[in-house]
Write a protein that holds these residues in place. Structure first.
Motif, PDB file in Angstrom:
ATOM      1  N   TYR A 543       0.800  -1.221   0.000  1.00 40.15           N
ATOM      2  CA  TYR A 543       0.000   0.000   0.000  1.00 40.15           C
ATOM      3  C   TYR A 543       0.842   1.284   0.000  1.00 40.15           C
ATOM      4  O   TYR A 543       0.283   2.376   0.097  1.00 40.15           O
ATOM      5  CB  TYR A 543      -0.928   0.009   1.220  1.00 40.15           C
ATOM      6  N   GLU A 544       2.157   1.152  -0.088  1.00 39.50           N
ATOM      7  CA  GLU A 544       3.045   2.318  -0.030  1.00 39.50           C
ATOM      8  C   GLU A 544       2.819   3.140   1.239  1.00 39.50           C
ATOM      9  O   GLU A 544       2.956   4.360   1.243  1.00 39.50           O
ATOM     10  CB  GLU A 544       2.873   3.201  -1.271  1.00 39.50           C
ATOM     11  N   SER A 545       2.497   2.437   2.311  1.00 42.57           N
ATOM     12  CA  SER A 545       2.291   3.091   3.607  1.00 42.57           C
ATOM     13  C   SER A 545       3.445   2.689   4.522  1.00 42.57           C
ATOM     14  O   SER A 545       3.385   1.673   5.217  1.00 42.57           O
ATOM     15  CB  SER A 545       0.948   2.674   4.215  1.00 42.57           C
ATOM     16  N   THR A 589       8.238  -1.044  -4.598  1.00 36.32           N
ATOM     17  CA  THR A 589       6.921  -1.447  -4.115  1.00 36.32           C
ATOM     18  C   THR A 589       6.372  -2.542  -5.020  1.00 36.32           C
ATOM     19  O   THR A 589       6.824  -2.697  -6.168  1.00 36.32           O
ATOM     20  CB  THR A 589       5.944  -0.250  -4.085  1.00 36.32           C
ATOM     21  N   LYS A 591       3.153  -2.630  -5.812  1.00 40.54           N
ATOM     22  CA  LYS A 591       2.063  -2.036  -6.589  1.00 40.54           C
ATOM     23  C   LYS A 591       2.105  -0.538  -6.406  1.00 40.54           C
ATOM     24  O   LYS A 591       2.190  -0.042  -5.283  1.00 40.54           O
ATOM     25  CB  LYS A 591       0.708  -2.574  -6.115  1.00 40.54           C
ATOM     26  N   THR A 592       2.067   0.190  -7.496  1.00 39.16           N
ATOM     27  CA  THR A 592       2.140   1.641  -7.424  1.00 39.16           C
ATOM     28  C   THR A 592       0.731   2.219  -7.401  1.00 39.16           C
ATOM     29  O   THR A 592      -0.088   1.940  -8.279  1.00 39.16           O
ATOM     30  CB  THR A 592       2.900   2.211  -8.628  1.00 39.16           C
ATOM     31  N   TRP A 593       0.465   3.013  -6.366  1.00 37.67           N
ATOM     32  CA  TRP A 593      -0.822   3.691  -6.234  1.00 37.67           C
ATOM     33  C   TRP A 593      -0.649   5.128  -6.722  1.00 37.67           C
ATOM     34  O   TRP A 593       0.211   5.862  -6.238  1.00 37.67           O
ATOM     35  CB  TRP A 593      -1.285   3.689  -4.773  1.00 37.67           C
ATOM     36  N   SER A 594      -1.501   5.533  -7.649  1.00 37.36           N
ATOM     37  CA  SER A 594      -1.360   6.874  -8.245  1.00 37.36           C
ATOM     38  C   SER A 594      -1.569   7.976  -7.214  1.00 37.36           C
ATOM     39  O   SER A 594      -1.047   9.079  -7.361  1.00 37.36           O
ATOM     40  CB  SER A 594      -2.346   7.042  -9.404  1.00 37.36           C
ATOM     41  N   THR A 595      -2.344   7.686  -6.190  1.00 35.56           N
ATOM     42  CA  THR A 595      -2.643   8.710  -5.195  1.00 35.56           C
ATOM     43  C   THR A 595      -1.736   8.616  -3.973  1.00 35.56           C
ATOM     44  O   THR A 595      -1.909   9.364  -3.028  1.00 35.56           O
ATOM     45  CB  THR A 595      -4.107   8.593  -4.741  1.00 35.56           C
ATOM     46  N   ARG A 596      -0.775   7.681  -3.997  1.00 35.49           N
ATOM     47  CA  ARG A 596       0.067   7.496  -2.814  1.00 35.49           C
ATOM     48  C   ARG A 596       1.532   7.522  -3.199  1.00 35.49           C
ATOM     49  O   ARG A 596       1.913   7.232  -4.329  1.00 35.49           O
ATOM     50  CB  ARG A 596      -0.236   6.156  -2.135  1.00 35.49           C
ATOM     51  N   SER A 597       2.357   7.868  -2.246  1.00 32.05           N
ATOM     52  CA  SER A 597       3.806   7.784  -2.395  1.00 32.05           C
ATOM     53  C   SER A 597       4.413   7.639  -1.009  1.00 32.05           C
ATOM     54  O   SER A 597       3.769   7.943   0.012  1.00 32.05           O
ATOM     55  CB  SER A 597       4.354   9.032  -3.100  1.00 32.05           C
TER      56      SER A 597
END
Length: 826
Positions: A543-545, A589, A591-597
């Motif tokens: 989740y890039e968290s 990562t 999975k790359t989330w467009s709204t997250r970094s």
């Protein structure tokens, strides 16, 4: 002259009075043995109990006696005998009680006469509960646990009892204890163990808690883990709301009419007994019971539990318990076990001379040498004859224990136990024992050694442990030392860290310990480690968290802890950290989330740039006190087992400036109260309330702040110290005062046992709230409701979070103790 006369009288008594042994077997009229039947000498407090095979013996002086044999549900039989110098065989054959119903007429729709008998017994319940102000007696306890079947493997590990016996049927536990039991109103008890032994364990202490299960109590607690709600007595004040009763008839003993009442729960999934209770007519006291609990009684871990009790007259107005036998049976993970724990009570004294401070915080005491009695001693004092297989078990296991002390045997045992396995290396970890040196080396599973974070990338964090017992006891070590090396390497930042922990435990009565550690390691900004590396790995990669925020430090630490007694423990420590900031070195990562970094490697809620390098010398002290703490006292140590009162903890932390280049200068405190309250049928409630703050805050850095343990992943963190929906660092502070609290109520089957079909699942309701208050602009509360005991171990909660009084978040949390629970870093 007086001395000569005394010697003459002693010799005269020796030649004129001889003891004879009376022994025999107790069976029913079909030849079936009646296990644990009572055999008494009429008109005296003397007596014994038959064993599992119905065999008994009595040692009596020469003379004429009337021997009485009793077994619950059977007619009592008396036999008059004359004892001489020869041993005598006296068998008893008991027949089922012939119950009289001649005078009982129940009209259609009328009330069964059992209800009137029970109402009278309920009226007298409190009187008999408090009739005796104090008493002292001797109790003999024999406990045994047997297997009918067991699996060859469990969790991939072979089951081996190391006894050379491949049979699926075996005795796995056998112990005997003789103790002095003393009680005084309203609730003071003390057990002094005179002698105790465990088959095959010469240094062990046997089952030594002769609890008298009193059905005169409204709520009955049996053991500690069967059901925290307790069980409702068939003659409790509100028993008529829970039970149905049927009059089976009456019988007579010594001219006293005794009513036999069948007891049946009105509803399933309530903590209720079923079976029979016998009530004397006119004075309405308990004569005997044959009751049982089953899984539907909301028992945990045990499938069935039978209880048999027999009371006998002590004098005209007072009856005392003579025997109590508890029969547990359990089937779990392929193990099919059953057993019996028999208590035989004798030598009652209703006005024992007690010292002024006889009742103290020690409720169970093992006298010096109580587990070192020779075989001859047990042969003379044992009131219940051993069965043939019990004699064989003692002989076999005692021989095996001696053989196991042979150095060659210990070496061969180590070779068998210490074999490397793929499961151990990858999943469970590996342990290597050295029995001769009383030492152990433990290595973790490889799976747990790997993690991922944005600072170090793929990380290997390996720790081993060496433990050595330094005393001579085979069962408990008061003196021990352990050494734990930790090695860590990050494949992205190429940093290698290593440090070591040394722990030394000692103490004759109360445990004390020294802890030393030092080296170079990675810390979370909140040194309490609010998120475990295992869970941060998945949160980061999926989740890039990247919730874990890290810094590096050279450090040294020393801590001392000492138990003082009376529930008091003190500790003090000193540590130095040379703190170095770390930055992210990878953005890898799954999975790359467009709204997250990925966020920077520091608490962005508190800092706009990373923490500067700093040095900190920190001293801490703590006093922990649980008033009313109770202890089990062994010859060489005391073990605290808790109290009905809260635990109070006071902590003080001082940041010391200028010494060793220390940059910090602050002082802070924290005071907390925590407790677990058992409301019996209403469930249990646990709370943890604290207050604290900074006294001075001249100079400090983020690791020195007051932190609230937050949680932003679906796996629950510790419920008593964490906030399940709170961001990890949002409310970290250096405020002069704050308040925090955690409260949870476990219904333990209450309410959910009323829902048809759902109650079959045996899932339990839990609810509560967590919160803190710093000031009107910084406060938070979360409420939760959930279900626990799912498949015995899983808990699921739904939560609502409120900041400054406004709801801003909802969430779900799942935990499995030991697996899916917010873990701690090293």
């Amino acid at each position: 002259m007086k001395q000569l006369l005394l010697v003459f009288l002693l010799f005269a008594s020796f030649f004129t009075t001889r003891a004879g042994k009376v022994s025999g077997t107790v069976t029913d009229d079909k030849g079936h043995v009646l296990a644990f039947a009572s055999v008494l000498v009429k008109g005296t407090p003397r007596g014994t109990t038959a064993n599992n095979e119905g065999k008994y013996f009595l040692n009596l002086d020469s003379g004429t006696y009337t021997i009485v044999c009793q077994y619950v549900g059977y007619n009592r039989t008396e036999k008059k005998i004359t004892v001489g110098n020869e041993n005598m065989v006296l068998d008893f054959q008991l027949s089922l009680q012939q119950l009289s119903l001649a005078e009982v007429v129940v009209k259609p729709g009328g009330e069964d006469p059992a209800y009137e008998i029970i109402r009278n017994a309920i009226k007298k319940r409190n009187y008999y509960l408090n009739q005796i102000d104090k008493f002292q007696c001797e109790v003999y306890i024999k406990g045994q646990l047997r297997l009918r079947n067991f699996p060859n493997k469990i969790f991939g590990q072979k089951i081996d009892f190391e006894d050379g016996d491949t049979s699926k049927k075996k005795m796995v536990y056998l112990s005997e204890t003789v103790a002095r039991y003393t009680a005084q109103k309203p609730n003071k008890t003390k057990v002094e163990v005179v002698s105790t032994k465990v088959s095959g364990q010469s240094d062990a202490f046997g089952f030594s808690a002769p609890q008298i299960v009193s059905f005169y109590q409204n709520n009955i607690e049996i053991g500690r883990n069967l059901n925290p709600r307790g069980f409702i007595s068939p003659i409790s004040d509100n028993a008529l709301h829970y039970y149905k009763y049927k009059f089976e008839g009456s019988f007579f003993e010594d001219g006293k009419e005794i009513n036999k009442i069948k007891v049946t729960p009105k509803r399933k999934f309530e903590p209720l007994f079923s079976g029979y209770i016998n009530i004397t007519d006119g004075d309405w006291r308990i004569h005997s019971v044959q009751l049982q609990l089953i899984k539907e009684s909301q028992m945990e871990f045990v499938d069935t539990l039978r209880i048999e009790q027999l009371y006998v007259p002590f004098d005209k107005d007072v009856w005392v318990i003579k025997t109590q036998v508890i029969y547990p049976a359990v089937k779990i993970f392929g193990f099919d076990a059953y057993g019996s724990f028999v208590n035989v009570y004798s030598k009652f004294d209703l006005d024992p001379p007690l010292e002024k401070k006889f009742f103290n915080n020690t409720f169970l005491k093992f006298n010096e040498g109580s587990n070192k009695k020779p075989i001859d001693y047990w042969d003379t004092i044992r009131p219940v004859p051993l069965q043939l297989d019990e004699i064989a078990d003692y002989h076999k296991k005692d021989s095996l224990e001696k053989a196991r002390r042979d150095p060659h045997y210990l070496d061969s045992l180590d070779r068998i136990k210490n074999k490397l396995t793929a499961t151990g290396i990858l999943l469970t970890g590996q342990t290597f024992n050295r029995e001769k040196t009383r030492s152990q080396i433990t290595m973790p599973a490889l799976l747990t050694a790997f993690s991922f974070n944005t600072v170090e990338g793929l990380t290997v964090n390996w720790r081993g442990n060496y433990f050595k017992r330094l005393d001579s006891s085979n069962t408990f070590s008061r003196r021990s030392i352990s050494f734990t090396p930790i090695f860590r390497y990050g494949f992205s930042n190429h940093h290698f860290n290593s440090y070591a922990i040394v722990n030394y435990n000692y103490g004759k009565k109360y445990l004390s310990s020294f802890n030393f550690s030092g080296g170079k390691r990675v810390y979370q900004f909140n040194n309490a480690n609010p998120i475990a590396p295992f869970y941060n790995t998945f949160s980061t990669l999926l989740y890039e968290s990247n919730y874990m925020k890290l810094y590096e430090a050279w450090f040294g630490k020393i801590n001392y802890s000492k138990g003082i007694g009376e529930g008091l423990r003190v500790s003090a420590g000193l540590q130095f950290q040379d703190r170095m900031p770390l930055d992210n070195t990878t953005n890898y990562t799954w999975k790359t989330w467009s709204t997250r970094s990925y966020t920077p490697n520091y608490p962005t809620e508190l800092l706009s740039a990373n923490m500067p390098r700093n040095e900190a010398l920190i001293a801490n002290a703590e006093i922990r006190w649980q008033p009313g703490s109770r202890y089990i006292e062994f010859p060489d140590r005391k073990v605290m087992v808790g109290s009905k009162y809260p635990t109070f903890t006071l902590q003080y932390v001082q940041g010391i400036p200028n010494i060793f280049g220390s940059d910090v200068d602050y002082s802070k405190w924290k005071f907390s109260i925590n407790q677990n309250l058992n409301f019996k049928l209403a469930g249990t409630l646990d709370y943890n309330i604290s207050a604290g703050g900074f006294i001075t805050a001249n100079k400090l850095f983020i690791p020195d702040y007051n932190h609230f343990n937050g949680n932003q992943i679906i796996i629950a963190s510790d419920y008593s110290t964490s906030f399940q929906l709170l961001p990890y660092y949002k409310y970290s502070n250096k405020a002069p005062l704050y308040f925090a609290g955690h409260i949870g109520h476990h219904f333990n089957g209450l309410l959910t046992n009323k829902i048809p079909l759902f109650r079959n699942l045996n899932w339990h309701l839990v609810a509560g709230a967590n919160g803190f208050y710093i000031d009107p602009y910084s406060n938070y509360i979360e409420a939760f409701v959930g279900l626990e005991n799912i498949l015995k171990v899983i808990r699921v909660d739904f939560l609502w979070g409120y900041e400054q009084g406004k709801q801003n978040v909802m969430g779900l949390r799942i935990s499995i103790p030991g697996i899916f629970t917010g873990g701690q870093d090293d």
